[in-house]
Design a protein around this motif. Structure first.
Motif, short mmCIF file in Angstrom:
data_model
loop_
_atom_site.label_atom_id
_atom_site.label_comp_id
_atom_site.label_asym_id
_atom_site.label_seq_id
_atom_site.Cartn_x
_atom_site.Cartn_y
_atom_site.Cartn_z
N GLU B 14 -0.61 -0.89 4.21
CA GLU B 14 -0.01 -1.17 5.52
C GLU B 14 1.51 -1.06 5.44
N ALA B 15 2.07 -1.49 4.30
CA ALA B 15 3.53 -1.42 4.16
C ALA B 15 4.02 0.02 4.29
N ARG B 16 3.22 0.96 3.77
CA ARG B 16 3.63 2.37 3.87
C ARG B 16 3.68 2.82 5.32
N VAL B 17 2.65 2.49 6.09
CA VAL B 17 2.65 2.91 7.50
C VAL B 17 3.83 2.26 8.22
N THR B 69 11.45 4.84 22.59
CA THR B 69 11.11 5.21 21.21
C THR B 69 11.53 4.14 20.21
N PHE B 70 12.80 3.80 20.20
CA PHE B 70 13.31 2.82 19.23
C PHE B 70 12.57 1.48 19.35
N THR B 71 12.52 0.94 20.55
CA THR B 71 11.96 -0.40 20.72
C THR B 71 10.46 -0.43 20.46
N ILE B 72 9.74 0.57 20.98
CA ILE B 72 8.27 0.47 20.89
C ILE B 72 7.79 0.83 19.48
N PHE B 73 8.46 1.77 18.82
CA PHE B 73 8.10 1.98 17.40
C PHE B 73 8.34 0.70 16.60
N PHE B 74 9.47 0.05 16.85
CA PHE B 74 9.72 -1.20 16.12
C PHE B 74 8.61 -2.21 16.42
N GLY B 99 -3.36 7.44 12.29
CA GLY B 99 -3.73 8.29 13.43
C GLY B 99 -2.94 7.92 14.68
N TRP B 100 -2.87 6.63 15.03
CA TRP B 100 -2.14 6.30 16.26
C TRP B 100 -0.64 6.48 16.08
N TYR B 101 -0.17 6.31 14.85
CA TYR B 101 1.25 6.58 14.60
C TYR B 101 1.53 8.07 14.82
N ALA B 102 0.62 8.93 14.32
CA ALA B 102 0.82 10.38 14.48
C ALA B 102 0.82 10.76 15.96
N ILE B 103 -0.08 10.17 16.73
CA ILE B 103 -0.13 10.48 18.17
C ILE B 103 1.19 10.09 18.85
N MET B 104 1.72 8.92 18.49
CA MET B 104 2.99 8.49 19.07
C MET B 104 4.12 9.45 18.68
N MET B 105 4.07 9.94 17.43
CA MET B 105 5.11 10.87 16.97
C MET B 105 5.04 12.19 17.73
N ILE B 106 3.80 12.70 17.92
CA ILE B 106 3.66 13.97 18.65
C ILE B 106 4.19 13.80 20.08
N GLY B 107 3.84 12.67 20.69
CA GLY B 107 4.34 12.38 22.04
C GLY B 107 5.86 12.37 22.07
N THR B 108 6.46 11.70 21.09
CA THR B 108 7.92 11.61 21.03
C THR B 108 8.55 12.99 20.90
N VAL B 152 -0.72 6.38 24.93
CA VAL B 152 -2.08 6.31 24.38
C VAL B 152 -2.02 5.83 22.92
N GLY B 153 -1.01 6.28 22.17
CA GLY B 153 -0.83 5.81 20.80
C GLY B 153 -0.69 4.30 20.73
N THR B 154 0.08 3.74 21.68
CA THR B 154 0.24 2.27 21.69
C THR B 154 -1.06 1.57 22.04
N TRP B 155 -1.85 2.21 22.94
CA TRP B 155 -3.15 1.61 23.29
C TRP B 155 -4.03 1.52 22.04
N LEU B 156 -4.04 2.62 21.26
CA LEU B 156 -4.87 2.63 20.05
C LEU B 156 -4.34 1.63 19.03
N ALA B 157 -3.01 1.49 18.96
CA ALA B 157 -2.43 0.50 18.06
C ALA B 157 -2.94 -0.89 18.44
N GLY B 158 -2.95 -1.17 19.73
CA GLY B 158 -3.45 -2.47 20.20
C GLY B 158 -4.91 -2.66 19.79
#
Lengths: 264, 580
Positions: B14-17, B69-74, B99-108, B152-158
């Motif tokens: 988890e620390a790596r992600v 981007t800054f706030t929601i990634f944090f 996976g959800w991190y990758a989706i958020m990155m593609i969106g960004t 959608v990435g944040t939804w999956l994170a939730g």
């Protein structure tokens, strides 16, 4: 639930503050009667603005004793009209709509402030007590030159205010000996008849006066017959004056034989 | 040698992600902060190297990169820490987390490239639509697709955190939800509820419209749907900061959280009240009846309650910590706090500035006085205290504690960290105060020029030049602060050596624990149902009347693509052409 006494006190004070805020806003609405922008203005298809009775000739209209209406069309990156003049001690209802994107109609440094959303008409009633000059600006981003979108609001003393406008139809030249006419249309956007005098001054000699009565929200054309023989050939500057409003141009009188070659 | 028990030791995967997520966040902060400096210097006319019409591309990128981007990634990084730490179990499947991190990155990336197209001719895209993307401005479809992917990435994170909690609940059926997890879950619940608004706005209207499938939209409707999401997003930025103030700040102060039950009450109030308030951003909008605005105003005022309660708990917890460290007296206990710790000092200063931001927010919430400040520079001053300090400074300060937890390395230079957080406070004092004052005499937000042609701004006190100078100075100090932060983080990560002195991964204990809170507080279904009912009350009638008056797809509204920019004199010609 176990809540510390200090925290209970804090909670009570917070609630008093919140209820107090709501009470002051409520008082402002029902007491002094501060009205919000709402849905009273109705909606409009932006493509029909030019055919709309209110917006096809935007500007200020007199509707009651000290009551006026001002129609304004916003579009990137200008207001029509860009300069608005209203009298002091008046109540003005603004109707503002947009031809393209979302704008605002904001009188800088005052609470005269509304969003202008395409498809909607913003209606806002403002009381102007004192004369003054204000800037109007758009405070909603509306494209690359958003920062150039501005206008002017002049609140003038009541005795300096009218809604009289002149437009003149006159020939540029006439042949010596013929008569020519200078027709000035006086329009009046007050809701009472305007009784006044129109004056034409032309050349050095002639000064003509005509009384005119312009109906409320109507117009009347004054016809000045100019005798070119008295003026003689050459260029003659003229000015039509009605209640301090002026229209001027130049009439060139030519010899009959020159056949209207103007300056030849 | 003592066993180290940092987060990286407990949850290495988890620390790596989380490290990757936080680096995405920091990168957005660095770029967004730099763009902020360009704007600050340009609009105050101190230093200009872009034409004014490109200012809005820079502004769009600054807004999107910092507030989204800054706030929601944090947030997703820190919530992953909070859930795993407080439940003491890892996520169910780490591949899902990546996976959800990758989706958020593609969106960004999609959003970023489409915005960049506004200044780079080689990219045939444009999204100079600001972070609010009000129609009939039309961005490139990639902008809308990227925005949706990010959400959608944040939804999956939730979902990731919920299923970790469900698994924990099976093993611990009688236990109360640990506070950090409770905070993450309640925050996500109002996020699910509110992001439906922006999802409908984009998927039903803006995206099909940008693809040419439908030819018109109702600008008031998409705008209202945006603010359905747009105010809760404010609390979405703020909730990680609140979580850190509740769970980390008392610990860093040397004490315990004053009250666990009230912390839960606060988050329940945010769950209930965050969404049915969005119309307070539309107090000046035509087409919305005054009564609906009044409902939004009332809900907004009650939203002050959780923030006022937080102010009490945070200060009380700090005082408790200071007294544990030997602090005495009515106020001299303040001296006993660990002011040399950048994590503590940054968070404390952020909390102090948030109090100031709360006061200007009360003005904004006042339905009638809002007319004086709406869309003025005052508002920019306000949200630079809230998202720009309460959230941003808390996140940076917390990083001085988290990065060692996530890397096992000591901070490269803690003194520099202290300088950095104090510099932020000073820079923001200059900038925000000047912006607030400027708004009071009518200087607008979101504009490239300091003055207009036909009139001058008339400040009651001071001068426009002095205000502009303070904004420019503040912007410079803030950007310097960001660079000091990022330098410290980079050198910690690549230069620092692994240390055994990293403190254990724990969060604050409580003086009054969850056993003092009735069990009903943990009933998330109940609070979610109430939130839904309040949203229906606040929004069903306004939305129905907007659709009734303007139609679902508007009265033939033509799209406006900001890329097609003509010379203003030509535009004025065309204006004369359309006037009757």
């Amino acid at each position: 639930m176990n809540i510390h006494t200090y925290e209970k006190t804090w909670l009570a004070v917070s609630m008093v503050l919140i209820v107090g805020f709501i009470a002051t806003v409520t008082y402002g609405a029902v007491g002094p009667g501060i009205a919000m922008i709402d849905d009273d203005g109705g909606s409009i298809d932006p493509d029909t603005i030019n055919d709309d009775e209110r917006f096809n000739d935007p500007g200020v209209t007199h509707v009651g004793e000290n009551e006026y209406e001002a129609a304004v069309v916003a579009q990137a990156w200008t207001y029509t009209p860009s300069e608005i003049t209203v009298p002091a001690n008046s109540t003005v209802t603004f109707y503002v709509t947009s031809r393209d994107v979302t704008h605002s109609f904001t009188v800088a440094g005052t609470n005269v402030n509304t969003m202008v959303v395409p498809g909607q008409i913003s209606e806002m009633t403002v009381e102007f007590d004192e004369p003054g000059e204000y800037g109007i600006l758009c405070n909603e981003y509306c494209g690359a030159y958003h920062h150039t979108m501005e206008g002017k609001l002049n609140v003038v003393p009541q005795d300096e205010f009218d809604l009289t406008e002149l437009s003149t139809d006159a020939s540029d030249e006439a042949q010596l000996g013929n008569q020519t006419t200078i027709n000035t249309t006086v329009s009046n956007d007050m809701n009472y008849d305007l009784e006044t005098t129109a004056t034409l001054e032309i050349g050095d000699q002639q000064s003509l006066e005509q009384d005119v009565t312009v109906p409320a929200h109507g117009s009347e054309t004054v016809e000045f017959a100019v005798d070119t023989t008295d003026l003689g050939t050459g260029d003659h500057d003229w000015t039509v004056t009605v209640d301090g409003h002026e229209e001027s141009d130049t009439l060139t009188v030519t010899n009959a034989t020159e056949g209207g070659d103007g300056d030849a | 040698m003592a066993m180290r028990n940092a987060y990286i030791d407990q949850f290495p995967k988890e620390a790596r992600v989380i490290r990757a997520i936080l680096w995405s966040s920091f990168l957005a902060l660095t770029i967004g902060g730099t763009l902020g400096l360009i704007q600050g210097l340009h609009r105050t006319n101190v230093l200009r190297f872009i034409p004014s019409q490109d200012y809005y591309t820079v502004l769009t990128a600054h807004g999107v990169l910092l507030v989204i981007t800054f706030t929601i990634f944090f947030l997703v990084g820190i919530f992953t820490w909070a859930v795993t730490t407080s439940l003491d179990r890892g996520v169910k499947d780490i591949r899902f987390t990546w996976g959800w991190y990758a989706i958020m990155m593609i969106g960004t990336l999609l959003v970023g490239v489409s915005i960049l197209g506004g200044v780079v001719d080689q990219i045939p895209m444009n999204a100079d639509v600001l972070y609010t993307f009000y129609s009939p401005f039309q961005a490139h479809p990639a902008f809308y697709v990227g925005f949706v992917l990010f959400v959608v990435g944040t939804w999956l994170a939730g979902f990731d955190w919920f299923r970790t909690w469900w698994a924990w609940k099976k093993d611990n059926p009688d236990e109360r939800i640990p506070l950090p997890t409770f905070m993450a879950l309640t925050t996500m619940l109002f996020w699910y509820l509110s992001s439906i608004g922006v999802a409908i706005s984009i998927l039903a209207f803006l995206l099909p419209w940008s693809l040419g499938i439908i030819d018109s939209v109702n600008p008031l409707l998409t705008r209202t749907l945006f603010w359905f999401f747009g105010h809760p997003v404010v609390y979405f930025w703020l909730m990680p900061a609140y979580m850190l103030w509740y769970t980390m700040l008392p610990k860093l102060s040397g004490g315990k959280l004053f009250s666990d039950p009230l912390a839960r009450v606060v988050f329940v109030l945010f769950l209930i009240l965050s969404t049915p308030v969005g119309i307070h951003h539309q107090y000046l909008d035509p087409g919305i009846a005054e009564g609906f605005k009044f409902i939004a105003m009332t809900n907004t005022m009650f939203l002050l309650l959780p923030s006022l309660l937080t102010a009490f708990t945070v200060v009380a917890s700090m005082e408790h910590g200071a007294r544990q460290r030997g602090g005495k007296g009515y106020l001299s206990w303040l001296k006993a706090l660990p002011w040399r710790d950048p994590a503590f000092t940054g968070m404390a200063l952020a909390g102090l500035m948030f109090a100031a931001g709360g006061f200007s927010g009360m003005i904004n919430a006042g339905l009638s006085i809002n007319y004086l400040v709406h869309n003025s520079w005052w508002v920019v001053g306000h949200f630079h205290l809230t998202v720009g300090t309460a959230a941003a400074l808390t996140f940076m300060a917390a990083s001085y504690w988290f990065i060692p937890q996530l890397t096992g390395k000591e901070i490269w230079n803690r003194s520099l960290g202290l300088v950095q957080v104090v510099l932020w406070f000073i820079g923001m004092t200059f900038m925000s105060n000047a912006m607030h004052r400027a708004g009071l005499f009518g200087m607008p937000r979101r504009t490239a020029e300091p003055q207009y042609q036909g009139f001058d701004f008339e400040p009651a006190v001071g001068t426009v030049a002095e205000i502009d100078a303070q904004v420019a100075l503040g912007a410079a100090l803030l950007t310097l602060s960001v660079y000091l932060f990022i330098t410290n983080m980079v050198l910690t990560t690549i230069g620092g050596s692994t240390s055994d002195a990293i403190p254990d991964n724990t969060y604050a204990g409580t003086l009054s624990g969850p056993e003092d809170a009735p069990v009903i507080i943990d009933n998330l279904k109940l609070w979610t149902s109430i939130a839904v009912v309040l949203v229906i009350i606040a929004y069903s009638l306004p939305l129905a009347s907007i659709i009734d008056a303007g139609g679902l797809f508007g009265p033939g509204i033509d799209p406006w693509k900001p890329s097609v920019v003509a010379d203003p004199s030509l535009v004025l010609e065309s204006v004369r052409g359309v006037m009757p």
